[in-house]
Scaffold this active site. Structure first.
Site, PDB file in Angstrom:
ATOM      1  CE  LYS A  74     -16.226 -49.877 -32.171  1.00 48.11           C
ATOM      2  NZ  LYS A  74     -14.945 -49.640 -32.540  1.00 48.11           N
ATOM      3  CG  ASP A 110     -13.590 -49.491 -36.022  1.00 51.00           C
ATOM      4  OD1 ASP A 110     -14.049 -48.257 -36.070  1.00 51.00           O
ATOM      5  OD2 ASP A 110     -14.158 -49.805 -34.924  1.00 51.00           O
ATOM      6  N   GLY A 132      -5.125 -53.767 -25.355  1.00 51.88           N
ATOM      7  CA  GLY A 132      -5.873 -54.192 -25.076  1.00 51.88           C
ATOM      8  C   GLY A 132      -6.750 -55.185 -26.146  1.00 51.88           C
ATOM      9  N   GLY A 134     -10.450 -55.437 -27.028  1.00 51.60           N
ATOM     10  CA  GLY A 134     -11.602 -55.734 -27.519  1.00 51.60           C
ATOM     11  C   GLY A 134     -11.969 -55.169 -28.324  1.00 51.60           C
ATOM     12  CB  THR A 157      -8.859 -59.239 -18.587  1.00 52.35           C
ATOM     13  OG1 THR A 157      -9.196 -58.426 -18.093  1.00 52.35           O
ATOM     14  CG2 THR A 157      -9.739 -60.898 -18.619  1.00 52.35           C
ATOM     15  CG  LEU A 217      -7.507 -47.048 -32.292  1.00 51.02           C
ATOM     16  CD1 LEU A 217      -5.972 -47.269 -32.393  1.00 51.02           C
ATOM     17  CD2 LEU A 217      -8.165 -48.463 -32.193  1.00 51.02           C
TER      18      LEU A 217
END
Ligand code: NAP
Length: 268
Positions: A74, A110, A132, A134, A157, A217
């Protein structure tokens, strides 16, 4: 959807979904049902690829009319496009590419999906935890900021959670900061709970309670371990299907100009 229901002929438009992995995707079935309902002569195929540049080259040459982009492409797809919608640019992620007479236009549908999934959830002034950091976390942050929520982000991370919260406003958390924190809305934007991680949850079940809303999600499976735990704790739950449907309807609208009611119920 049964293949025999698709009437392919010389005018059939080719659309595609790309990502890696793609086993979980429901986009081809979902798009097939939307095209049928709208009378669009098109088919969506799944192009499994780790190389987004190759897929974009295919898009220009075949051509592919609509490309749905999923993880991990993405963000990387953006540099190969001719034009990016200003909101998608601000979000920094594209999940839809439309081929307009050979020029590739990038969008983020989205956002429409997230707005639909959270339409009955109070967000203003609420503490919202995104798990998350990302491609899907970016439109979430954008939407939550616009809705006046206080954003917290937890990610495997940590540096990525820090970068995201610096960009959109918010606080990056560690796992140990969760105990005692008052979190109103929990949103899973990781693959934890999705096949093959179906027995995993990104959030400890002992920290779930009936005053929370939990939005996962993931849409495959429809009820993840996180949502099962949340239901048991009495929390309000939202699965990934309303988002998937609303964002797919927006993809088709951007490509064809045709709209279908959000009350459309696909058989998946
Ligand atoms: P992405 O860009 O690949 O980001 C994945 C995120 O999950 C990253 O923050 C990553 O952490 C984290 N992660 C990955 N594997 C993990 C693991 N084993 N343990 C802990 N964290 C892990 O993916 P995405 O596009 O944001 O998608 C995230 C999820 O949302 C997927 O399940 C996707 O199917 C779903 N989704 C649903 C819809 C819908 O319409 N319902 C739309 C978009 C996405 P690191 O930073 O440490 O790598």
């Amino acid at each position: 959807m049964n293949n025999s229901q698709v009437n392919i002929n010389q005018h059939t438009a080719l659309n595609a979904v790309t990502g890696f992995p793609l086993e979980h995707t429901l986009s081809p079935q979902l798009h097939a049902q939307i095209y049928k309902k709208l009378g669009l002569n098109a088919v969506m195929l799944a192009f499994l690829s780790q190389n987004i540049e190759e897929i974009i080259t295919c898009m220009r040459t075949l051509p592919i009319h609509l490309l749905a982009v999923t993880l991990p492409h993405k963000q990387t797809v953006m540099k190969f496009l001719d034009r990016i919608d200003p909101v998608a640019k601000k979000i920094g992620a594209v999940n839809t590419v439309i081929n307009r007479n050979g020029k590739l236009h990038g969008y983020n549908t989205d956002i429409v999906g997230i707005a639909h999934a959270l339409k009955n959830t109070q967000l203003k002034g609420k503490n919202v935890l995104i798990i998350g950091a990302g491609g899907a976390a970016r439109p979430l942050c954008w939407f939550l900021k616009k809705s006046g929520a206080k954003i917290f982000c937890l990610n495997r991370t940590r540096t990525k959670a820090e970068e995201l919260t610096q960009e959109f406003g918010g606080i990056a958390l560690d796992n140990n900061a969760l105990v005692g924190a008052k979190i109103d809305v929990i949103i899973n934007a990781t693959p934890l709970g999705m096949k093959p991680h179906i027995d995993e949850s990104p959030f400890p079940k002992n920290l779930l309670n009936k005053n929370q809303t939990v939005f996962d999600l993931i849409y495959n499976p429809i009820e993840t371990k996180l949502l099962k735990d949340a239901k048991k704790a009495g929390a309000k739950t939202i699965n990934g299907m309303p988002m998937l449907l609303a964002q797919a309807l927006e993809q088709v609208r951007l490509w064809s100009g045709k709209k279908l009611s959000i009350n459309f119920l696909p058989k998946i």
